[in-house]
Design an enzyme around this catalytic site. Structure first.
Site, PDB file in Angstrom:
ATOM      1  N   GLU A  51       0.823  -1.198   0.000  1.00  0.00           N
ATOM      2  CA  GLU A  51       0.000   0.000   0.000  1.00  0.00           C
ATOM      3  C   GLU A  51       0.863   1.255   0.000  1.00  0.00           C
ATOM      4  O   GLU A  51       1.948   1.279   0.576  1.00  0.00           O
ATOM      5  CB  GLU A  51      -0.912   0.017   1.231  1.00  0.00           C
ATOM      6  CG  GLU A  51      -1.993  -1.038   1.148  1.00  0.00           C
ATOM      7  CD  GLU A  51      -2.981  -0.985   2.306  1.00  0.00           C
ATOM      8  OE1 GLU A  51      -4.161  -1.296   2.069  1.00  0.00           O
ATOM      9  OE2 GLU A  51      -2.600  -0.640   3.431  1.00  0.00           O
ATOM     10  N   CYS A 101      -1.179   6.482   9.717  1.00  0.00           N
ATOM     11  CA  CYS A 101       0.006   5.815  10.270  1.00  0.00           C
ATOM     12  C   CYS A 101      -0.392   4.551  11.006  1.00  0.00           C
ATOM     13  O   CYS A 101      -1.298   4.566  11.831  1.00  0.00           O
ATOM     14  CB  CYS A 101       0.709   6.708  11.285  1.00  0.00           C
ATOM     15  SG  CYS A 101       1.248   8.265  10.639  1.00  0.00           S
TER      16      CYS A 101
HETATM   17  N1  SAH Z   1       9.261   1.285  10.271  1.00  0.00           N
HETATM   18  C1  SAH Z   1       9.278   2.693  10.278  1.00  0.00           C
HETATM   19  C2  SAH Z   1       8.292   3.350   9.323  1.00  0.00           C
HETATM   20  C3  SAH Z   1       6.878   2.823   9.290  1.00  0.00           C
HETATM   21  S1  SAH Z   1       5.737   3.289  10.558  1.00  0.00           S
HETATM   22  C4  SAH Z   1       9.152   3.242  11.665  1.00  0.00           C
HETATM   23  O1  SAH Z   1       9.001   2.455  12.599  1.00  0.00           O
HETATM   24  O2  SAH Z   1       9.264   4.442  11.862  1.00  0.00           O
HETATM   25  C5  SAH Z   1       5.452   5.021  10.426  1.00  0.00           C
HETATM   26  C6  SAH Z   1       5.054   5.659  11.759  1.00  0.00           C
HETATM   27  O3  SAH Z   1       3.715   5.280  12.156  1.00  0.00           O
HETATM   28  C7  SAH Z   1       5.959   5.242  12.896  1.00  0.00           C
HETATM   29  O4  SAH Z   1       6.256   6.322  13.732  1.00  0.00           O
HETATM   30  C8  SAH Z   1       5.075   4.255  13.616  1.00  0.00           C
HETATM   31  O5  SAH Z   1       5.505   4.010  14.919  1.00  0.00           O
HETATM   32  C9  SAH Z   1       3.734   4.923  13.511  1.00  0.00           C
HETATM   33  N2  SAH Z   1       2.606   4.040  13.834  1.00  0.00           N
HETATM   34  C10 SAH Z   1       2.578   2.699  13.791  1.00  0.00           C
HETATM   35  N3  SAH Z   1       1.374   2.236  14.180  1.00  0.00           N
HETATM   36  C11 SAH Z   1       0.624   3.306  14.484  1.00  0.00           C
HETATM   37  C12 SAH Z   1      -0.722   3.470  14.905  1.00  0.00           C
HETATM   38  N4  SAH Z   1      -1.528   2.435  15.091  1.00  0.00           N
HETATM   39  N5  SAH Z   1      -1.166   4.736  15.082  1.00  0.00           N
HETATM   40  C13 SAH Z   1      -0.373   5.799  14.863  1.00  0.00           C
HETATM   41  N6  SAH Z   1       0.894   5.693  14.443  1.00  0.00           N
HETATM   42  C14 SAH Z   1       1.396   4.463  14.259  1.00  0.00           C
END
Ligand code: SAH
Length: 337
Positions: free
Chosen positions: A88, A329
């Site tokens: 996605e 996110c």
């Molecule tokens: N692997 C990388 C990039 C992907 S996640 C990382 O960990 O940064 C992108 C962002 O979304 C990260 O900050 C992650 O922690 C956040 N994220 C993951 N799950 C989420 C959720 N359920 N709600 C809000 N943000 C979330």
């Protein structure tokens, strides 16, 4: 056969030379495929002999778009790769332009407890071609110019380092998509050695680090990668990155009710980041259908925000775009149903 979307400008020049073509043909090919959206390599206006050589050695691996879900603020694209796997990507619609968030892996092995992507196991890394292919597909389907790039979709970008840095080079190249380094942000869960490597690389883009907890003890319970690298190692790497490149580091902090959102934790976080050229980006927890987590209530988020501010830490709140189409996110997981 080489997928032409995976070649940086320099690699394209080398590849042309290898097949006995002038490297300078890259100056025609790059704008044609990235700016003008030409996918047919025989339509580049070269003489027959060159066209044959190009078609015999390169192809343009377009990604198939399975579905687009649209909302006012974001469109989510479900894209199919040539081996049948799906990923996605999201186009976020800001007043100042269109920012595309790309995936870097099929699935993800980091296993963050609050993230939908983390519930999938990593199947494989995406190639640079499959990452620039996401940009090409979205540009073609939306008809919009992409002005910003977020490398924070499904996957851990620093766990696919070489392909991701090639993608950055492709996205930045002026005769192509021409997305400036200031408009590119890579988000990592904190793979320390790779943070140093990116800091010293050719294109040190904006760095965002998913911190989400002020202590190692808590961090380990929600992010398995915290068992590999401590918060102090991450902060040191962030300090190096920011000093080396004169950039402000973003620390992402997802608000998980009753877990990481207390007054004391806000103070601990402020202490950790004191004196560092960085700021906290507070993210509302977006539901992933997991009962274990809920988002902190708004008032408490504001209290957390105020404590950081009062302690001299820069804070921003991430606008949550696309949650109505599960494009926000943490919600990306490439559902095919
Ligand atoms: N692997 C990388 C990039 C992907 S996640 C990382 O960990 O940064 C992108 C962002 O979304 C990260 O900050 C992650 O922690 C956040 N994220 C993951 N799950 C989420 C959720 N359920 N709600 C809000 N943000 C979330």
């Amino acid at each position: 056969m080489t997928d032409i979307y995976g070649l940086t400008y320099k690699k394209m020049r080398d590849a042309l030379e290898e097949i006995g073509e002038k490297p300078s043909r890259a100056d025609v090919i790059f704008p044609a495929i990235y700016r003008d959206g030409i996918t047919d390599l025989s339509a580049l206006g070269f003489k027959d002999e060159t066209t044959e050589k190009l078609s015999g050695n390169f192809y343009s691996g377009e990604l198939e778009c399975v579905r687009v879900l649209s909302s006012d603020t974001a469109d989510k694209y479900l894209l199919r790769l040539s081996d049948g796997n799906t990923i996605e990507s999201v186009m976020m619609k800001h007043e100042f332009g269109y920012n595309v968030c790309i995936s870097t892996q099929v699935g993800c092995n980091m296993g963050c407890k609050f993230c939908a992507s983390g519930k999938l196991k990593k199947v494989r890394d995406l190639t640079a071609a499959e990452m620039s292919g996401q940009l090409i597909a979205i540009k073609r389907i939306s008809g919009k110019k992409i002005s910003g790039l977020s490398i924070m979709g499904i996957g851990e970008p620093l766990d696919n380092y070489d392909n991701v840095t090639d993608l950055i080079s492709i996205a930045m190249y002026q005769k192509g998509l021409d997305i400036g380094a200031k408009h590119i942000t890579l988000s990592t869960c904190g793979l320390v050695p790779k943070i140093y490597e990116l800091a010293d690389s050719e294109n040190p883009v904006n760095l965002a680090i998913s911190l989400h907890a002020p202590t190692d003890e808590l961090r380990r319970t929600i992010m398995p990668s915290a068992n590999r690298y401590s918060i102090s190692e991450i902060i040191e790497a962030a300090r190096y990155y920011s000093t080396r490149n004169n950039r402000r580091i973003t620390f992402e902090y997802v608000m998980l009710s009753g877990i990481n959102d207390s007054v004391q934790q806000a103070k601990q976080l402020a202490e950790l980041l004191c004196g560092l050229n960085g700021y906290v980006n507070i993210i509302r927890y977006n539901s992933t259908g997991d009962q274990a987590f809920t988002c902190t209530p708004h008032e408490q988020i504001m209290a957390f925000y105020d404590i950081l501010k009062k302690n001299g830490i820069g804070v921003t709140m991430r606008r949550s775009l696309g949650s109505s189409v599960s494009a926000a996110c943490g919600q990306l997981r490439a559902e095919t149903r």
